[in-house]
Write a protein that holds these residues in place. Structure first.
Motif, PDB file in Angstrom:
ATOM      1  N   VAL A   1       2.110   4.803   6.213  1.00  0.00           N
ATOM      2  CA  VAL A   1       2.351   5.600   5.002  1.00  0.00           C
ATOM      3  C   VAL A   1       3.682   5.197   4.389  1.00  0.00           C
TER       4      VAL A   1
ATOM      5  N   SER B   1       4.533   7.804  -1.527  1.00  0.00           N
ATOM      6  CA  SER B   1       3.237   8.439  -1.779  1.00  0.00           C
ATOM      7  C   SER B   1       3.311   9.954  -1.687  1.00  0.00           C
TER       8      SER B   1
ATOM      9  N   TYR C   1      -2.396   5.639  10.464  1.00  0.00           N
ATOM     10  CA  TYR C   1      -2.076   5.206   9.111  1.00  0.00           C
ATOM     11  C   TYR C   1      -0.669   4.611   9.054  1.00  0.00           C
TER      12      TYR C   1
ATOM     13  N   TRP D   1      -4.582   2.479  -1.742  1.00  0.00           N
ATOM     14  CA  TRP D   1      -5.106   2.776  -0.413  1.00  0.00           C
ATOM     15  C   TRP D   1      -5.936   1.590   0.067  1.00  0.00           C
TER      16      TRP D   1
ATOM     17  N   THR E   1       0.813  -1.206   0.000  1.00  0.00           N
ATOM     18  CA  THR E   1       0.000   0.000   0.000  1.00  0.00           C
ATOM     19  C   THR E   1       0.850   1.262   0.000  1.00  0.00           C
ATOM     20  N   ASP E   2       0.264   2.319  -0.536  1.00  0.00           N
ATOM     21  CA  ASP E   2       0.818   3.662  -0.348  1.00  0.00           C
ATOM     22  C   ASP E   2       0.337   4.220   0.991  1.00  0.00           C
ATOM     23  N   TRP E   3      -0.952   4.007   1.276  1.00  0.00           N
ATOM     24  CA  TRP E   3      -1.537   4.383   2.567  1.00  0.00           C
ATOM     25  C   TRP E   3      -2.389   3.221   3.058  1.00  0.00           C
ATOM     26  N   CYS E   4      -2.254   2.903   4.330  1.00  0.00           N
ATOM     27  CA  CYS E   4      -3.102   1.897   4.951  1.00  0.00           C
ATOM     28  C   CYS E   4      -3.777   2.543   6.152  1.00  0.00           C
ATOM     29  N   PHE E   5      -5.097   2.621   6.124  1.00  0.00           N
ATOM     30  CA  PHE E   5      -5.890   3.353   7.102  1.00  0.00           C
ATOM     31  C   PHE E   5      -6.451   2.412   8.170  1.00  0.00           C
TER      32      PHE E   5
END
Length: 250
Positions: free
Chosen positions: A178, A182, A176, A211, A131-135
């Motif tokens: 990150v 990204s 997150y 994401w 992932t670029d971002w994992c929330f």
């Protein structure tokens, strides 16, 4: 797959205007909860999960935060990214990210939110999906306050739905993983504060970044408004012992 993320950025530079009536003379992360700064509770939880380096993105009354925590806390190293002028959450992130390696994912936290997220699970999802971002996501029925997230069956985030009015929804919990790639090509703009949710998020998602989101059932509290600040002590986990570094300040 073992979690390997050991660095975190904490966004702690806001003015805290909504909380000023309850905490008039302190930056919001220093608001006292159960006799200790909220930020101390926050750092404790993540140190317990293996974070050894924090970059605190600070602005308003940053000297109060630095005077309390110094350069180490609970065995973790603390660096400070100080905003000369208000940069917003997005600008604060971009400034703080300069203190971290350009090739290693990091944890990103809101300095006024406690969300009891299992770091290992969040990191594993981020690694497995590249992932670029994992929330970290939580369920809420409070209308309008938290950014809703539309998520597919494979956990991919497909849309941002701010201010949703549905009785219940998945929402952004302010935690997150990150990947620095990204943020490539982005830079803080001293005269133009950037909001993470309103400016950076729509731009990054529209660019096709990967994401993903993980629903987490752990305790959640956002002390941004007085009524939630006053109930924070009943939500935060109880630590059996205060850290030695913390005790030195009292």
């Amino acid at each position: 797959m073992k979690a390997t993320t050991t660095s975190a950025i904490v966004l702690a530079g806001g003015l805290g205007t909504r909380l000023r009536s309850a905490v008039p003379d302190l930056p919001k992360p220093m608001a006292p909860v159960a006799g200790r700064p909220f930020l101390a509770h926050l750092l404790d939880r993540w140190i317990d999960q293996g974070i050894t380096h924090f970059v605190l993105s600070v602005g308003y009354r940053h000297e109060v935060i630095r005077a309390y925590f110094g350069g180490t806390y609970g065995g973790a190293t603390l660096d400070y990214a100080v905003e000369a002028t208000p940069q917003g959450t997005g600008g604060g992130l971009l400034l703080a990210a300069q203190h971290l390696p350009a090739d290693a994912p990091f944890l990103l936290l809101n300095g006024d939110t406690f969300f009891d997220v299992p770091l290992s699970q969040l990191t594993e999802l981020a690694a497995s999906q590249q992932t670029d971002w994992c929330f970290a996501l939580f369920r809420t029925s409070e209308p309008g306050r938290y950014m809703g997230m539309e998520i597919a069956q494979d956990s991919r985030i497909t849309n941002l739905r701010t201010g949703m009015e549905q009785p219940e929804r998945l929402a952004n919990g302010g935690v997150y993983i990150v990947h620095p790639r990204s943020l490539s090509g982005l830079a803080a703009q001293p005269d133009t504060p950037l909001s993470l949710e309103n400016d950076l998020f729509p731009r990054l998602l529209a660019a096709g970044q990967r994401w993903f989101g993980l629903e987490c059932p752990g305790a959640f509290i956002d002390i941004g408004i007085p009524q939630d600040f006053h109930r924070a002590a009943s939500v935060l986990p109880v630590h059996t012992a205060q850290r030695t570094e913390d005790a030195l300040h009292h």
